[in-house]
Scaffold this motif. Structure first.
Motif, short mmCIF file in Angstrom:
data_model
loop_
_atom_site.label_atom_id
_atom_site.label_comp_id
_atom_site.label_asym_id
_atom_site.label_seq_id
_atom_site.Cartn_x
_atom_site.Cartn_y
_atom_site.Cartn_z
N ARG A 572 0.86 -1.19 0.00
CA ARG A 572 0.00 0.00 0.00
C ARG A 572 0.89 1.23 0.00
NH1 ARG A 572 -1.53 -3.62 3.80
NH2 ARG A 572 -3.43 -4.80 3.36
N ILE A 573 0.86 1.97 -1.09
CA ILE A 573 1.76 3.10 -1.28
C ILE A 573 0.92 4.33 -1.62
CG2 ILE A 573 3.72 4.00 -2.58
CD1 ILE A 573 4.38 1.03 -3.25
N ALA A 574 1.00 5.33 -0.77
CA ALA A 574 0.36 6.61 -1.05
C ALA A 574 1.45 7.58 -1.52
CB ALA A 574 -0.32 7.14 0.20
N HIS A 575 1.15 8.36 -2.56
CA HIS A 575 2.22 9.16 -3.16
C HIS A 575 1.65 10.39 -3.84
CE1 HIS A 575 1.11 7.50 -7.16
NE2 HIS A 575 0.86 6.39 -6.47
N ALA A 576 2.49 11.40 -3.98
CA ALA A 576 2.11 12.60 -4.71
C ALA A 576 1.69 12.24 -6.13
CB ALA A 576 3.28 13.58 -4.74
N LYS A 577 0.69 12.94 -6.64
CA LYS A 577 0.12 12.58 -7.95
C LYS A 577 1.15 12.68 -9.07
CE LYS A 577 -1.52 17.23 -9.17
NZ LYS A 577 -2.67 18.06 -9.55
N GLU A 578 2.21 13.49 -8.86
CA GLU A 578 3.22 13.65 -9.91
C GLU A 578 4.15 12.43 -10.02
OE1 GLU A 578 1.87 17.60 -8.44
OE2 GLU A 578 2.72 15.83 -7.44
N LEU A 579 4.15 11.57 -9.03
CA LEU A 579 5.01 10.39 -9.05
C LEU A 579 4.28 9.25 -9.76
CD1 LEU A 579 6.42 10.61 -5.41
CD2 LEU A 579 7.67 11.08 -7.53
N LYS A 580 4.85 8.75 -10.84
CA LYS A 580 4.22 7.74 -11.68
C LYS A 580 5.07 6.47 -11.72
CE LYS A 580 1.53 11.19 -13.21
NZ LYS A 580 0.10 11.33 -12.91
N TYR A 581 4.42 5.37 -12.11
CA TYR A 581 5.15 4.11 -12.30
C TYR A 581 4.50 3.33 -13.45
CZ TYR A 581 1.30 2.26 -9.40
OH TYR A 581 0.07 1.93 -8.90
N PRO A 582 5.25 2.39 -14.09
CA PRO A 582 4.72 1.65 -15.24
C PRO A 582 3.60 0.70 -14.83
CG PRO A 582 7.13 1.58 -15.20
CD PRO A 582 6.68 2.13 -13.87
N GLU A 583 2.79 0.31 -15.82
CA GLU A 583 1.68 -0.60 -15.56
C GLU A 583 2.16 -2.00 -15.19
OE1 GLU A 583 -1.09 -0.77 -18.74
OE2 GLU A 583 -1.55 1.39 -18.69
N HIS A 584 3.24 -2.47 -15.78
CA HIS A 584 3.75 -3.81 -15.50
C HIS A 584 4.37 -3.82 -14.11
CE1 HIS A 584 5.59 -7.76 -16.78
NE2 HIS A 584 6.31 -7.47 -15.71
N ILE A 585 3.82 -4.66 -13.22
CA ILE A 585 4.33 -4.78 -11.86
C ILE A 585 5.16 -6.05 -11.76
CG2 ILE A 585 3.73 -4.93 -9.42
CD1 ILE A 585 2.96 -2.29 -10.74
N PRO A 586 6.41 -5.98 -11.27
CA PRO A 586 7.22 -7.19 -11.17
C PRO A 586 6.71 -8.12 -10.07
CG PRO A 586 8.35 -5.34 -10.13
CD PRO A 586 7.11 -4.79 -10.81
N ILE A 587 7.17 -9.37 -10.09
CA ILE A 587 6.65 -10.36 -9.14
C ILE A 587 7.01 -10.01 -7.70
CG2 ILE A 587 6.62 -12.21 -10.83
CD1 ILE A 587 9.18 -13.30 -9.62
N TYR A 588 8.07 -9.22 -7.50
CA TYR A 588 8.43 -8.81 -6.15
C TYR A 588 7.69 -7.55 -5.70
CZ TYR A 588 12.07 -12.32 -5.55
OH TYR A 588 12.76 -13.51 -5.40
N GLY A 589 6.84 -7.00 -6.54
CA GLY A 589 6.00 -5.88 -6.14
C GLY A 589 6.80 -4.65 -5.78
N GLY A 590 6.43 -4.04 -4.64
CA GLY A 590 6.97 -2.74 -4.27
C GLY A 590 8.27 -2.76 -3.52
N ARG A 591 9.06 -3.79 -3.67
CA ARG A 591 10.35 -3.84 -3.00
C ARG A 591 11.36 -2.88 -3.65
NH1 ARG A 591 12.53 -9.83 -1.20
NH2 ARG A 591 11.33 -10.00 0.73
#
Length: 603
Positions: A572-591
């Protein structure tokens, strides 16, 4: 050609020539290496699958830590370091793909070469590799880094040295590392060793580095400013040497990473709500569901992202130090687990939204299965049957508990176990040989959540006649006391991967019973656990690894070393709207390796 031998195995080196001759024919340089089989990405891959190759550059991310720091050297035992520096400021010969269980691709090294038996590994440096001061990364730097970290570094680096027979420069850009132990993971561990600049430490004692002795690295970020205990600023190096490498394309997009320090989590959360911090990881599902309705969420300045993953649960809970009585008795540890009424506490803390961790590798194929051990698991454990704690072979499960505060059924079972261990009640106090059952919980200053948990746990212990106190210390004292195992019980978190290996010795190995600074906080000394780890390290297939991991999981759970609490579920990651990430999520997730690595800033 220069040869650097570790003294303890110098005699062994003479016999390696025959090994080299026998295995060299089957070895060929490659762009990558996997623990099992071949790496998923081809030699001509453009970028990592979870990176956006054309991501824009710019902007900044502000993270928050609690506590403080008195060192910026993450490679030695001395001092307390911002945990992020180990990942942001230094590079290794190869880098990991977070979309595969354990595969590495070229970074400082342009190629890797191993024989079929993995008795050695050879790396050829990329001729473009440079440190942040512009000087070239040389084989001499590589050899010095391996030897220095292996003798003077943090305990996480010491075990590898014992398995190295010889480090040899084979040509101006190549280094070969030969091993004296059958362990298929060693070439990959070698590929992940951080490489430091040797010349920086000429005439200096590496293990006694001061706060101002910041190790020079080759990574995209360098420390540009800091105020001890308050903040660290890292700037993206505009001259970073590896920006166009396939493994780096679309990564390290942010111009600035800033780490702010706060007294406790509540102050950190308020800083995030006000915009001082731009990214916040939320571990509590109840808080995520009920307390993220502040103005910045409502007007869209902050986004909530739930990131799924496939990694094991790891273990979160409260570890008991078996170096000390009374926790050196498994019956006492089981009684402590029974007294911890998880459903009641979980309902209060997380609203019952987070399930309990059921084992160290739960939520993955590596986790133990209910019931008796069978097949290869049973065969691996059989030689240790006489010394295994109850439940290791025939199955172990955590108590059910109930949602009422008193939980009489489990407390009765706890009383029976304590009596078996020689404890009885006198004048309302639990005693043994005239001494009362008392213990202290070590907590970090500002840890309000765990303080609340122990406040709910205390009444159950009092009904058993047990006296529990909590000791709250500052960040530096907390780190020092954990490093020296100076506690009875303390909060515990151990992340685990889909490819467990040598790090398991650091977590559970017997050397950690006395050696300060390891991950073996519980002080376990289990020949069975050591043997299961060895079975992992010599496994040649995923099936063999899975059996060994499940068998280790049984030994850990049946040892009753930790009172498990809740799993985290998605990141669960809350972040400023300007911070973006790609659609493809790796198997290790948010590490680490995904955040902030492949994120970018976009107005």
């Amino acid at each position: 050609m220069r040869s650097h031998n570790f003294p303890s195995v110098r005699a062994f080196a003479a016999g390696l020539a025959l090994v080299f001759l026998a295995s060299a024919a089957s070895a060929e340089p490659s762009h990558g290496i996997a623990m099992y089989g071949d790496p998923a990405l081809p030699p001509d891959f453009v970028s990592l699958p979870y990176a956006r190759a054309d991501a824009p550059k710019g902007g900044r991310l502000v993270e928050g830590n609690t506590g403080g720091f008195d060192s910026l050297n993450p490679f030695i035992r001395k001092g307390t370091v911002p945990w992020q520096l180990r990942f942001y400021t230094h590079e290794s010969l190869m880098t990991r793909s977070m979309d595969e269980p354990f595969s590495l691709y070229g970074l400082l090294a342009e190629s890797v070469e191993v024989p079929a038996d993995r008795s050695w590994v050879e790396f050829t440096l990329n001729p473009a590799a440079r440190f942040s001061d512009g000087s070239p990364v040389t084989v001499e730097d590589v050899i010095w880094s391996f030897e220095t970290l292996g003798t003077q570094g943090h305990p996480r680096y010491l075990g590898f040295q014992q398995k190295v027979a010889q480090i040899t420069q084979t040509d101006p850009r190549s280094v070969r590392i030969a091993f004296n132990t059958a362990d298929r993971e060693l070439p990959l561990i070698a590929g992940l060793r951080p490489i430091l600049k040797k010349a920086q430490w000429d005439g200096k004692e590496f293990s006694e580095a001061s706060l101002h002795d910041i190790p020079i690295g080759s990574a995209p970020y360098v420390v540009s400013d800091y105020d001890p205990g308050r903040f660290v600023v890292l700037k993206r190096d505009p001259n970073y040497w590896g920006a166009d490498l396939p493994a780096r394309r679309g990564t390290n997009n942010l111009d600035e990473l800033r780490i702010e320090f706060f007294g406790d989590d509540s102050v950190l959360f308020e800083a995030f709500k006000s915009g001082l911090v731009t990214l916040y990881r939320e571990a509590n599902a109840e808080t995520w569901a009920t307390q993220y309705d502040f103005p910045a969420i409502r007007d869209g300045r902050i986004f909530k992202s739930e990131v799924t993953h496939q990694r094991p649960s790891g273990m979160t809970g409260y570890v008991m130090n078996t170096r000390r009585a009374p926790f050196d008795d498994w019956r006492v540890r089981e009684a402590m687990i029974l007294a911890f009424n998880f459903p009641y506490i979980n309902d209060t803390i997380t609203g019952g939204r987070q399930a309990r961790i059921t084992s160290y590798f739960s939520e993955s194929q590596l986790g133990l299965r209910p019931g008796p051990a069978t097949g290869r698991e049973a065969a691996l454990l059989a030689p240790f049957a006489a010394d295994l704690p109850p439940g290791a072979l025939d199955g172990y499960a955590l108590p059910d508990g109930d949602t009422s505060p008193r939980n009489r059924k489990d407390l009765r079972r706890a009383v029976d176990l304590l009596e078996q261990a020689g404890w009885h009640v006198e004048n309302g106090a639990l005693v043994k040989d005239g001494a009362p059952f008392r213990f202290t919980v070590l907590l970090r200053q500002g840890d309000a959540l765990n303080q609340s948990v122990f406040d709910m746990y205390r009444p159950a212990l009092e009904r058993l006649g047990i006296e529990m106190t909590t000791t709250v210390v500052d960040n530096a004292q907390y780190a020092a006391r954990q490093r020296d195992y100076d506690f009875d019980m303390t909060p515990f978190r151990r992340d685990l991967s889909l490819s467990p290996g040598n790090e398991q010795k650091l977590y559970w190995g017997k050397t950690g019973v006395t050696l300060p600074g390891t991950g073996n906080l519980m002080g376990m000394d289990s020949p069975a656990a050591e043997a299961m780890i060895d079975a992992m390290l010599t496994a040649t297939t995923n099936d063999e690894l899975t059996s060994a991991a499940r068998a280790l999981d049984r030994v850990l759970m049946a040892g009753r070393y930790v009172i498990p609490i809740w799993s985290f579920g998605p990141d669960r990651i809350a972040h400023a709207k300007e911070l973006k990430y790609p659609e493809h999520i790796p198997i290790y997730g948010g590490r680490n390796g995904w955040i902030p690595d492949v994120w970018w800033y976009e107005e």
